[in-house]
Scaffold this motif. Structure first.
Motif, mmCIF file in Angstrom:
data_model
loop_
_atom_site.group_PDB
_atom_site.id
_atom_site.type_symbol
_atom_site.label_atom_id
_atom_site.label_comp_id
_atom_site.label_asym_id
_atom_site.label_seq_id
_atom_site.Cartn_x
_atom_site.Cartn_y
_atom_site.Cartn_z
ATOM 1 N N UNK A 46 0.831 -1.204 0.000
ATOM 2 C CA UNK A 46 0.000 0.000 0.000
ATOM 3 C C UNK A 46 0.868 1.257 0.000
ATOM 4 N N UNK A 47 1.941 1.255 0.791
ATOM 5 C CA UNK A 47 2.837 2.407 0.842
ATOM 6 C C UNK A 47 3.545 2.608 -0.491
ATOM 7 N N UNK A 48 3.995 1.525 -1.092
ATOM 8 C CA UNK A 48 4.679 1.624 -2.383
ATOM 9 C C UNK A 48 3.750 2.265 -3.420
ATOM 10 N N UNK A 49 2.503 1.847 -3.421
ATOM 11 C CA UNK A 49 1.542 2.418 -4.368
ATOM 12 C C UNK A 49 1.311 3.901 -4.094
ATOM 13 N N UNK A 50 1.244 4.277 -2.822
ATOM 14 C CA UNK A 50 1.049 5.683 -2.475
ATOM 15 C C UNK A 50 2.230 6.533 -2.946
ATOM 16 N N UNK A 51 3.448 6.034 -2.733
ATOM 17 C CA UNK A 51 4.632 6.791 -3.136
ATOM 18 C C UNK A 51 4.738 6.923 -4.649
ATOM 19 N N UNK A 52 4.329 5.897 -5.354
ATOM 20 C CA UNK A 52 4.480 5.900 -6.801
ATOM 21 C C UNK A 52 3.344 6.605 -7.524
ATOM 22 N N UNK A 53 2.123 6.480 -7.013
ATOM 23 C CA UNK A 53 0.959 6.988 -7.760
ATOM 24 C C UNK A 53 0.322 8.221 -7.133
ATOM 25 N N UNK A 54 0.322 8.298 -5.822
ATOM 26 C CA UNK A 54 -0.347 9.416 -5.159
ATOM 27 C C UNK A 54 0.583 10.610 -4.953
ATOM 28 N N UNK A 55 1.810 10.347 -4.495
ATOM 29 C CA UNK A 55 2.727 11.432 -4.140
ATOM 30 C C UNK A 55 2.984 12.403 -5.294
ATOM 31 N N UNK A 56 3.200 11.949 -6.531
ATOM 32 C CA UNK A 56 3.446 12.919 -7.617
ATOM 33 C C UNK A 56 2.312 13.928 -7.766
ATOM 34 N N UNK A 57 1.073 13.470 -7.724
ATOM 35 C CA UNK A 57 -0.062 14.391 -7.865
ATOM 36 C C UNK A 57 -0.108 15.393 -6.718
ATOM 37 N N UNK A 58 0.156 14.914 -5.501
ATOM 38 C CA UNK A 58 0.089 15.803 -4.346
ATOM 39 C C UNK A 58 1.191 16.859 -4.380
ATOM 40 N N UNK A 59 2.416 16.470 -4.766
ATOM 41 C CA UNK A 59 3.514 17.440 -4.831
ATOM 42 C C UNK A 59 3.249 18.484 -5.902
ATOM 43 N N UNK A 60 2.703 18.062 -7.030
ATOM 44 C CA UNK A 60 2.444 19.023 -8.104
ATOM 45 C C UNK A 60 1.288 19.948 -7.751
ATOM 46 N N UNK A 61 0.291 19.433 -7.064
ATOM 47 C CA UNK A 61 -0.811 20.293 -6.632
ATOM 48 C C UNK A 61 -0.313 21.340 -5.640
#
Length: 452
Positions: free
Chosen positions: A39-54
């Motif tokens: 679950x953490x790996x998926x968050x770092x790979x898929x969720x984090x990029x969107x959050x940093x760019x937002x």
């Protein structure tokens, strides 16, 4: 994905067994850890990029020291890491849509297989100098640090670490430093689709434990005290290899011609009472499982001899609480602040002559999670600061509130219908995770339910 299939199969089998035996299903610790890491790996790979760019932050530094971990850092460590090791510095750098997020650990060790360790003390003894070198090589436009005047969850960078970091950063990078408050809050409050699927099961497990505690298996009217039930819950959670993030509350309301508990301040913890037929029981209970938390309040009625169901007036009282839930959830929309939703809900409740009190909050990695406060029990006019934060999709909220209802049948006793359930705000609207209480639990349960 192949590695994950056996774990998901175990989870499905456990859920099937739980349905058949009416017992909570919990994964063994080893499988649980593997699932948490995926679950953490998926968050770092898929969720984090969107959050940093937002957030407009192209480099995020998360600094943690052993025994004094940043709340964000604790959510980014492997399941087998129960805390940071010495000083652990996580560096996330956005290389754009094509390059993705580079995840580095400025530490002696790799962070499991999630982040590469890039500090060799033999080559550069000073950890801060190595960090400054890595930052300078990338020349980020904005360097996000976890400091915040509003959210404790986003204020994990200590003063000493902040001073050391700025001392070693070159002037250009020092000028790029900004608060990562919004990024940290959104990281903590945003759930992935897979996390929300698991949250459904976690909530059902919590509901099962509540129902078992508020049943004839645990409660013997005239003998069992509210404190007995509280400690039964703590023991049951430990038996299941789960954990509690707060000490449960079990209290009761009953017809009372005197002052009684109706005069108790809402801020006080209830006293120890012997549970009797005719009592309305209330429980406030939460568990922690797979890194997520629950926070639930439900009600149960202790049947008198000859009764097959709860009195109609108590059923109607519960319906008032359910209506207040509906009013609040209808006002929760992305972009609104917590204070806006609170004001709109209380205004509508007043129109419907519901004596309402609303104190809902985000929930996820933390029980009282990062994100917009939607009232507090002592701040019904709005919560300065945290209440001004906007609601986001894919955030779970504890829909926590109470409605005061006068019962002529109880000598005009005013009771509080206290309810709380997890719900998630999605682009398709809000839905409860694992359902919500719309009928009073009964003690003892009806024979038909026992046979089922």
């Amino acid at each position: 994905m192949k590695k994950l299939l056996p774990i998901l199969l175990l989870l499905l089998l456990a859920a099937k067994e739980a349905t058949a035996q009416q017992a909570p299903a919990v994964l063994p610790l080893r499988e649980r850890a593997s699932l948490e890491d995926d679950l953490l790996r998926e968050r770092l790979e898929k969720l984090l990029p969107d959050l940093m760019r937002r957030a407009g932050i192209d480099m995020w530094l998360v600094v943690a020291r052993e025994y004094n971990e940043d709340p964000v850092a604790k959510t980014m460590l492997p399941a087998t890491w129960l805390g940071a090791r010495r000083r652990t510095i996580l560096l996330f750098y956005d290389r754009g849509a094509a390059g993705g997020i580079k995840k580095l650990a400025v530490a002696r060790y790799n962070i499991g297989n999630l982040m590469q360790g890039v500090w060799a003390p033999e080559q550069e003894p000073n950890q801060w100098k190595r960090l400054a070198q890595l930052v300078s090589e990338r020349s980020p436009r904005k360097v996000g640090l976890n400091y915040s005047p509003l959210f404790a969850h986003a204020d994990g960078l200590t003063k000493a670490e902040y001073d050391s970091l700025l001392h070693y950063l070159p002037p250009a990078q020092r000028q790029a430093v900004v608060s990562a408050e919004g990024l940290a809050v959104d990281w903590l409050q945003t759930r992935t689709a897979r996390e929300l699927d698991l949250y459904e099961q976690i909530s059902r497990i919590g509901h099962d434990i509540i129902a078992e505690g508020l049943s004839e298996r645990v409660i013997h009217p005239g003998v069992t005290t509210t404190e007995d039930v509280v400690w039964w819950y703590r023991e049951r959670v430990a038996e299941l290899k789960l954990s509690s993030w707060f000490h449960p509350t079990v209290d009761l309301q009953r017809a009372n011609p005197g002052a009684g508990d109706s005069q108790r301040s809402f801020s006080e913890r209830p006293g120890v009472e012997v549970i009797m037929p005719g009592d309305l029981l209330h429980v406030d209970f939460g568990i922690s499982y797979l890194g997520l938390h629950t926070d639930v309040q439900q009600l149960a009625y202790v049947r008198r001899p000859g009764e097959t169901e709860a009195p109609v007036y108590l059923k109607k009282a519960l319906a008032v609480g359910n209506r207040l839930q509906d009013i609040l959830t209808s006002k929760l929309q992305e972009g609104k602040t917590g204070n806006q939703a609170l004001k709109e809900a209380l205004t509508q409740a007043q129109k419907e002559r519901i004596a309402a009190s609303i104190y809902s909050h985000p929930i996820g990695y933390h029980g009282h999670g990062a994100g917009p406060a939607i009232g507090m029990w002592d701040m019904q006019q709005g919560v300065p600061g945290t209440g001004d934060y906007p609601l986001r999709h894919n955030t779970a909220y504890a829909i926590e509130l109470n409605a005061k209802v006068n019962l002529p049948e109880w000598n005009n006793k005013e009771i509080r219908v206290m309810l709380e359930e997890q719900a998630v705000l999605t682009p398709n609207g809000l839905r409860y995770l694992g359902g919500r209480q719309k009928e009073l639990l009964l003690i003892p349960r009806p024979a038909a339910h026992l046979q089922h």
